[in-house]
Design a protein around this motif. Structure first.
Motif, PDB file in Angstrom:
ATOM      1  N   GLU A   1      90.809  43.729 -17.423  1.00 24.34           N
ATOM      2  CA  GLU A   1      90.138  42.538 -17.930  1.00 24.34           C
ATOM      3  C   GLU A   1      89.209  42.851 -19.099  1.00 24.34           C
ATOM      4  O   GLU A   1      88.838  41.951 -19.852  1.00 24.34           O
ATOM      5  CB  GLU A   1      89.362  41.847 -16.803  1.00 24.34           C
ATOM      6  CG  GLU A   1      90.279  41.225 -15.761  1.00 24.34           C
ATOM      7  CD  GLU A   1      89.544  40.338 -14.769  1.00 24.34           C
ATOM      8  OE1 GLU A   1      88.338  40.078 -14.992  1.00 24.34           O
ATOM      9  OE2 GLU A   1      90.170  39.907 -13.792  1.00 24.34           O
ATOM     10  N   ILE A   2      88.837  44.114 -19.257  1.00 23.80           N
ATOM     11  CA  ILE A   2      88.034  44.520 -20.417  1.00 23.80           C
ATOM     12  C   ILE A   2      88.932  44.822 -21.617  1.00 23.80           C
ATOM     13  O   ILE A   2      88.492  44.761 -22.774  1.00 23.80           O
ATOM     14  CB  ILE A   2      87.186  45.765 -20.054  1.00 23.80           C
ATOM     15  CG1 ILE A   2      86.185  45.421 -18.961  1.00 23.80           C
ATOM     16  CG2 ILE A   2      86.448  46.313 -21.265  1.00 23.80           C
ATOM     17  CD1 ILE A   2      85.417  46.612 -18.425  1.00 23.80           C
ATOM     18  N   ASN A   3      90.184  45.118 -21.346  1.00 25.68           N
ATOM     19  CA  ASN A   3      91.177  45.428 -22.369  1.00 25.68           C
ATOM     20  C   ASN A   3      91.158  44.369 -23.478  1.00 25.68           C
ATOM     21  O   ASN A   3      91.319  43.191 -23.211  1.00 25.68           O
ATOM     22  CB  ASN A   3      92.548  45.500 -21.681  1.00 25.68           C
ATOM     23  CG  ASN A   3      93.701  45.427 -22.646  1.00 25.68           C
ATOM     24  OD1 ASN A   3      93.583  45.719 -23.829  1.00 25.68           O
ATOM     25  ND2 ASN A   3      94.845  45.011 -22.128  1.00 25.68           N
ATOM     26  N   PRO A   4      90.965  44.763 -24.749  1.00 25.56           N
ATOM     27  CA  PRO A   4      90.886  43.779 -25.840  1.00 25.56           C
ATOM     28  C   PRO A   4      92.149  42.943 -26.005  1.00 25.56           C
ATOM     29  O   PRO A   4      92.067  41.776 -26.409  1.00 25.56           O
ATOM     30  CB  PRO A   4      90.622  44.637 -27.081  1.00 25.56           C
ATOM     31  CG  PRO A   4      91.089  46.014 -26.709  1.00 25.56           C
ATOM     32  CD  PRO A   4      90.804  46.140 -25.238  1.00 25.56           C
ATOM     33  N   GLY A   5      93.307  43.540 -25.712  1.00 26.69           N
ATOM     34  CA  GLY A   5      94.529  42.755 -25.789  1.00 26.69           C
ATOM     35  C   GLY A   5      94.468  41.557 -24.860  1.00 26.69           C
ATOM     36  O   GLY A   5      94.821  40.424 -25.226  1.00 26.69           O
ATOM     37  N   TYR A   6      93.992  41.778 -23.653  1.00 24.50           N
ATOM     38  CA  TYR A   6      93.844  40.693 -22.678  1.00 24.50           C
ATOM     39  C   TYR A   6      92.754  39.715 -23.089  1.00 24.50           C
ATOM     40  O   TYR A   6      92.908  38.497 -22.960  1.00 24.50           O
ATOM     41  CB  TYR A   6      93.508  41.288 -21.312  1.00 24.50           C
ATOM     42  CG  TYR A   6      93.063  40.275 -20.287  1.00 24.50           C
ATOM     43  CD1 TYR A   6      93.983  39.489 -19.613  1.00 24.50           C
ATOM     44  CD2 TYR A   6      91.703  40.097 -20.000  1.00 24.50           C
ATOM     45  CE1 TYR A   6      93.570  38.550 -18.673  1.00 24.50           C
ATOM     46  CE2 TYR A   6      91.288  39.179 -19.059  1.00 24.50           C
ATOM     47  CZ  TYR A   6      92.223  38.400 -18.399  1.00 24.50           C
ATOM     48  OH  TYR A   6      91.809  37.466 -17.482  1.00 24.50           O
ATOM     49  N   VAL A   7      91.633  40.223 -23.608  1.00 27.36           N
ATOM     50  CA  VAL A   7      90.473  39.379 -23.921  1.00 27.36           C
ATOM     51  C   VAL A   7      90.827  38.284 -24.927  1.00 27.36           C
ATOM     52  O   VAL A   7      90.556  37.097 -24.696  1.00 27.36           O
ATOM     53  CB  VAL A   7      89.320  40.249 -24.465  1.00 27.36           C
ATOM     54  CG1 VAL A   7      88.222  39.378 -25.084  1.00 27.36           C
ATOM     55  CG2 VAL A   7      88.741  41.114 -23.352  1.00 27.36           C
ATOM     56  N   TYR A   8      91.449  38.649 -26.038  1.00 30.38           N
ATOM     57  CA  TYR A   8      91.752  37.652 -27.072  1.00 30.38           C
ATOM     58  C   TYR A   8      92.841  36.692 -26.623  1.00 30.38           C
ATOM     59  O   TYR A   8      92.800  35.493 -26.941  1.00 30.38           O
ATOM     60  CB  TYR A   8      92.135  38.360 -28.377  1.00 30.38           C
ATOM     61  CG  TYR A   8      90.996  39.171 -28.953  1.00 30.38           C
ATOM     62  CD1 TYR A   8      89.837  38.547 -29.398  1.00 30.38           C
ATOM     63  CD2 TYR A   8      91.056  40.561 -29.007  1.00 30.38           C
ATOM     64  CE1 TYR A   8      88.770  39.284 -29.902  1.00 30.38           C
ATOM     65  CE2 TYR A   8      89.999  41.308 -29.507  1.00 30.38           C
ATOM     66  CZ  TYR A   8      88.860  40.660 -29.956  1.00 30.38           C
ATOM     67  OH  TYR A   8      87.803  41.406 -30.437  1.00 30.38           O
ATOM     68  N   ILE A   9      93.798  37.187 -25.878  1.00 29.05           N
ATOM     69  CA  ILE A   9      94.855  36.319 -25.366  1.00 29.05           C
ATOM     70  C   ILE A   9      94.293  35.317 -24.368  1.00 29.05           C
ATOM     71  O   ILE A   9      94.597  34.119 -24.422  1.00 29.05           O
ATOM     72  CB  ILE A   9      95.963  37.159 -24.706  1.00 29.05           C
ATOM     73  CG1 ILE A   9      96.742  37.933 -25.759  1.00 29.05           C
ATOM     74  CG2 ILE A   9      96.913  36.271 -23.881  1.00 29.05           C
ATOM     75  CD1 ILE A   9      97.709  38.950 -25.188  1.00 29.05           C
ATOM     76  N   GLU A  10      93.463  35.790 -23.460  1.00 25.12           N
ATOM     77  CA  GLU A  10      92.905  34.913 -22.429  1.00 25.12           C
ATOM     78  C   GLU A  10      92.002  33.847 -23.037  1.00 25.12           C
ATOM     79  O   GLU A  10      92.011  32.690 -22.613  1.00 25.12           O
ATOM     80  CB  GLU A  10      92.149  35.742 -21.398  1.00 25.12           C
ATOM     81  CG  GLU A  10      91.717  34.965 -20.168  1.00 25.12           C
ATOM     82  CD  GLU A  10      92.881  34.522 -19.290  1.00 25.12           C
ATOM     83  OE1 GLU A  10      92.638  33.752 -18.354  1.00 25.12           O
ATOM     84  OE2 GLU A  10      94.028  34.953 -19.541  1.00 25.12           O
ATOM     85  N   LEU A  11      91.214  34.208 -24.038  1.00 26.53           N
ATOM     86  CA  LEU A  11      90.381  33.227 -24.719  1.00 26.53           C
ATOM     87  C   LEU A  11      91.236  32.146 -25.380  1.00 26.53           C
ATOM     88  O   LEU A  11      90.909  30.956 -25.322  1.00 26.53           O
ATOM     89  CB  LEU A  11      89.508  33.910 -25.771  1.00 26.53           C
ATOM     90  CG  LEU A  11      88.229  34.584 -25.279  1.00 26.53           C
ATOM     91  CD1 LEU A  11      87.554  35.334 -26.428  1.00 26.53           C
ATOM     92  CD2 LEU A  11      87.275  33.560 -24.679  1.00 26.53           C
ATOM     93  N   ALA A  12      92.334  32.566 -26.009  1.00 29.81           N
ATOM     94  CA  ALA A  12      93.220  31.600 -26.662  1.00 29.81           C
ATOM     95  C   ALA A  12      93.854  30.665 -25.636  1.00 29.81           C
ATOM     96  O   ALA A  12      93.987  29.456 -25.877  1.00 29.81           O
ATOM     97  CB  ALA A  12      94.306  32.340 -27.452  1.00 29.81           C
TER      98      ALA A  12
END
Length: 262
Positions: free
Chosen positions: A198-209
């Motif tokens: 969940e800290i992974n930046p790939g996940y962070v930007y996708i989840e926000l979108a």
């Protein structure tokens, strides 16, 4: 300009040209939906799975292409580097900007796909602007990092497809990261892995979108695949963008005088 011409040259041999920049993530999303969504049941508990999946694929593709082009940015411009004196950092940065321009076209297609599946525009869609802006800063930083690696270790370009594919699977593009705790015995025994994902930046930007474009995803998602807290995600997104951009520039600049030698 040189980055733009290189990007265009990649598609001159195909009839559809740069349309492949949009078709590729769409086709990938179709394959993921068939294999993971239908056959493996990854869509369980996620309303509007197709828009959810396509959002993840399109957002991750922006970072994936930035990494791939960044790794080659110095090596493919050696003659230019040796002939002219200019800040070498402009090379990976220019390539990332080109990918950003392509991402803007892809976002328009993404909006159309999301609406085609019945998700209507909302004020939260405006959040895509700062989300993609932060992702752009992060991509610039990661592009600078891999550019230096690619300049001195040419074989890195052969490893990047494997690295980015693994990163895609770890970023919740195809399945909900939160659901892994109930799907995987290994993660049940090692719950810290979920926190890392969940800290992974790939996940962070996708989840926000996803939370911006798909309000039903936030409101109706099964508790077992619940979305991560938006405030936490925004904090991660800002930190990743700033730290990776500053760190990436410093890492790249330290070898400024060595690019193009040998």
């Amino acid at each position: 300009m040189f980055a733009s011409s290189k990007s265009k040259a990649m598609y001159t041999s195909s009839r559809l040209g740069q349309l492949w920049q949009v078709l590729t993530p769409i086709l990938n999303a179709g394959v993921y939906f068939l294999i993971f969504g239908l056959l493996l049941g990854a869509k369980e508990g996620i309303p509007d799975y197709v828009p959810w999946l396509v959002t993840g694929v399109f957002l991750f593709s922006f970072t994936q292409r930035s990494v791939t082009s960044g790794a080659k940015s110095v090596g493919t411009n050696l003659s230019l580097i040796r002939a002219l004196h200019f800040p070498r950092a402009t090379l990976p940065l220019a390539y990332t900007v080109v990918e950003f321009q392509q991402a803007m076209v892809a976002l328009a297609v993404l909006f159309a796909i999301v609406m085609a599946f019945g998700v209507m525009p909302a004020l939260t869609w405006l959040l895509i602007i700062p989300i993609v802006a932060l992702q752009l800063l992060f991509n610039m930083g990661i592009g600078l990092i891999v550019a230096r690696l690619g300049a001195f270790t040419r074989d890195i370009s052969q490893l990047i497809p494997f690295i980015t594919r693994t990163w895609l699977y770890a970023s919740g593009v195809i399945f909900s990261v939160a659901s892994l705790h109930d799907r995987s015995d290994f993660i049940k025994e090692n719950p810290w892995i979920s926190d890392v994902l969940e800290i992974n930046p790939g996940y962070v930007y996708i989840e926000l979108a996803r939370q911006a474009l798909l309000p039903p995803y936030v409101a109706q998602t099964d508790p077992q695949v619940a979305a991560t807290n938006p405030g936490t995600l925004w904090a991660y997104a800002v930190v990743w963008a700033v730290v990776v951009l500053v760190g990436g520039f410093y890492w790249f600049y330290r070898a400024e005088e060595r690019y193009g030698r040998g």
